[in-house]
Write a protein that holds these residues in place. Structure first.
Motif, mmCIF file in Angstrom:
data_model
loop_
_atom_site.group_PDB
_atom_site.id
_atom_site.type_symbol
_atom_site.label_atom_id
_atom_site.label_comp_id
_atom_site.label_asym_id
_atom_site.label_seq_id
_atom_site.Cartn_x
_atom_site.Cartn_y
_atom_site.Cartn_z
ATOM 1 N N ASP A 12 0.779 -1.406 0.366
ATOM 2 C CA ASP A 12 0.410 -0.318 -0.112
ATOM 3 C C ASP A 12 0.713 1.138 0.291
ATOM 4 O OD1 ASP A 12 -1.937 -1.970 0.414
ATOM 5 O OD2 ASP A 12 -2.229 -1.451 2.622
ATOM 6 N N GLY A 13 0.690 2.533 -0.702
ATOM 7 C CA GLY A 13 1.203 3.560 -0.551
ATOM 8 C C GLY A 13 2.270 3.740 -0.962
ATOM 9 N N MET A 14 3.357 4.654 -0.857
ATOM 10 C CA MET A 14 4.521 4.918 -1.309
ATOM 11 C C MET A 14 5.562 4.961 -0.271
ATOM 12 S SD MET A 14 3.401 5.843 -3.945
ATOM 13 C CE MET A 14 4.584 7.277 -4.816
ATOM 14 N N LEU A 15 6.959 4.155 -0.868
ATOM 15 C CA LEU A 15 8.368 4.249 0.139
ATOM 16 C C LEU A 15 8.343 5.177 0.209
ATOM 17 C CD1 LEU A 15 9.822 2.129 2.546
ATOM 18 C CD2 LEU A 15 11.280 2.428 0.041
ATOM 19 N N ARG A 16 8.945 6.354 0.440
ATOM 20 C CA ARG A 16 9.681 7.576 1.043
ATOM 21 C C ARG A 16 10.810 6.797 1.448
ATOM 22 N NH1 ARG A 16 6.354 11.390 0.030
ATOM 23 N NH2 ARG A 16 4.167 11.212 -0.294
ATOM 24 N N ALA A 17 11.725 8.155 0.760
ATOM 25 C CA ALA A 17 14.038 6.954 1.127
ATOM 26 C C ALA A 17 14.217 8.487 0.881
ATOM 27 C CB ALA A 17 13.978 6.641 0.283
ATOM 28 N N CYS A 18 15.405 8.965 2.418
ATOM 29 C CA CYS A 18 16.421 9.926 2.121
ATOM 30 C C CYS A 18 17.705 9.910 2.307
ATOM 31 C CB CYS A 18 15.781 11.240 2.674
ATOM 32 S SG CYS A 18 15.784 10.682 4.461
ATOM 33 N N MET A 19 18.433 10.100 1.992
ATOM 34 C CA MET A 19 19.838 9.460 2.734
ATOM 35 C C MET A 19 20.596 11.307 2.355
ATOM 36 S SD MET A 19 22.479 7.403 0.442
ATOM 37 C CE MET A 19 23.476 7.926 -0.863
ATOM 38 N N THR A 20 21.208 11.521 3.495
ATOM 39 C CA THR A 20 22.064 12.784 3.926
ATOM 40 C C THR A 20 22.985 12.996 4.672
ATOM 41 O OG1 THR A 20 21.540 14.902 4.679
ATOM 42 C CG2 THR A 20 20.175 13.312 5.628
ATOM 43 N N ARG A 21 23.718 13.804 4.652
ATOM 44 C CA ARG A 21 25.189 14.132 5.170
ATOM 45 C C ARG A 21 24.670 15.581 6.337
ATOM 46 N NH1 ARG A 21 29.509 14.401 1.067
ATOM 47 N NH2 ARG A 21 28.742 16.519 -0.115
ATOM 48 N N ASP A 22 23.727 15.338 6.327
ATOM 49 C CA ASP A 22 23.180 16.223 7.526
ATOM 50 C C ASP A 22 22.761 16.287 7.886
ATOM 51 O OD1 ASP A 22 22.530 19.326 8.068
ATOM 52 O OD2 ASP A 22 21.537 19.843 6.560
ATOM 53 N N GLU A 23 23.476 16.197 9.311
ATOM 54 C CA GLU A 23 23.040 15.905 10.818
ATOM 55 C C GLU A 23 21.637 16.560 11.144
ATOM 56 O OE1 GLU A 23 26.487 15.210 13.321
ATOM 57 O OE2 GLU A 23 27.998 15.285 12.095
ATOM 58 N N ASP A 24 21.472 17.913 11.210
ATOM 59 C CA ASP A 24 20.308 18.597 11.336
ATOM 60 C C ASP A 24 18.984 18.433 10.976
ATOM 61 O OD1 ASP A 24 22.633 19.788 13.296
ATOM 62 O OD2 ASP A 24 22.667 21.796 11.278
ATOM 63 N N ARG A 25 19.124 17.834 9.354
ATOM 64 C CA ARG A 25 18.044 17.222 9.170
ATOM 65 C C ARG A 25 17.501 15.847 8.717
ATOM 66 N NH1 ARG A 25 16.527 22.259 8.491
ATOM 67 N NH2 ARG A 25 17.807 23.762 6.938
ATOM 68 N N PHE A 26 18.590 15.245 9.750
ATOM 69 C CA PHE A 26 18.085 13.706 9.890
ATOM 70 C C PHE A 26 17.318 13.718 10.720
ATOM 71 C CE2 PHE A 26 18.866 9.266 11.460
ATOM 72 C CZ PHE A 26 18.720 8.577 10.765
ATOM 73 N N PRO A 27 15.827 12.529 10.594
ATOM 74 C CA PRO A 27 15.809 12.105 9.596
ATOM 75 C C PRO A 27 15.134 12.629 8.402
ATOM 76 C CG PRO A 27 14.392 11.464 11.388
ATOM 77 C CD PRO A 27 15.754 12.110 12.161
ATOM 78 N N ARG A 28 14.406 13.379 8.750
ATOM 79 C CA ARG A 28 13.597 13.823 7.787
ATOM 80 C C ARG A 28 14.105 14.288 6.780
ATOM 81 N NH1 ARG A 28 9.565 17.341 12.112
ATOM 82 N NH2 ARG A 28 9.000 14.556 13.049
#
Length: 121
Positions: A12-28
């Motif tokens: 069902d629905g979607m899978l949203r994935a993010c990969m970041t180097r920005d510690e302040d923006r993780f996990p969103r």
């Protein structure tokens, strides 16, 4: 960069994935300029690929947005209603893991990470 996803409870629905180097923006990862994002139908979310990833230290967060509303739904304001997963299978305690707990180091050669989806409800 290849991410293999295990333990999806449905398609069902979607899978949203993010990969970041920005510690302040993780996990969103909202407004993170040092990273990569993708959204795919949950039924196609067994393997994800990020191309031309610059070497560095990253953390990955996945959200199984089962109702496709673009956000992580919660029960009682805190308990996730939808599935989630993090690189290094980082532990979830009273909230998402810190960047350091999920951090992986990516070099110039191909890299693979397996992420197990978790559901609390």
């Amino acid at each position: 960069m290849t991410i293999t996803i295990t333990n999806m409870r449905n398609t069902d629905g979607m899978l949203r994935a993010c990969m970041t180097r920005d510690e302040d923006r993780f996990p969103r990862c909202q407004d993170a300029t040092q990273g990569y994002r993708t959204v795919v139908p949950a039924g196609e979310a067994t393997v994800l690929h990020f191309e031309n990833v610059a070497p560095g230290t990253y953390a990955i967060a996945l959200l199984h947005d089962e109702n496709g509303n673009g956000r992580a739904d919660r029960a009682l304001g805190m308990m996730p209603r939808e599935g989630f997963g993090f690189s290094r299978d980082a532990p979830v305690r009273m909230g998402p893991p810190d960047f350091e707990e999920a951090a992986i180091s990516i070099g110039s050669s191909p890299f693979q990470q397996t992420i197990r989806m978790r559901y609390m409800l």
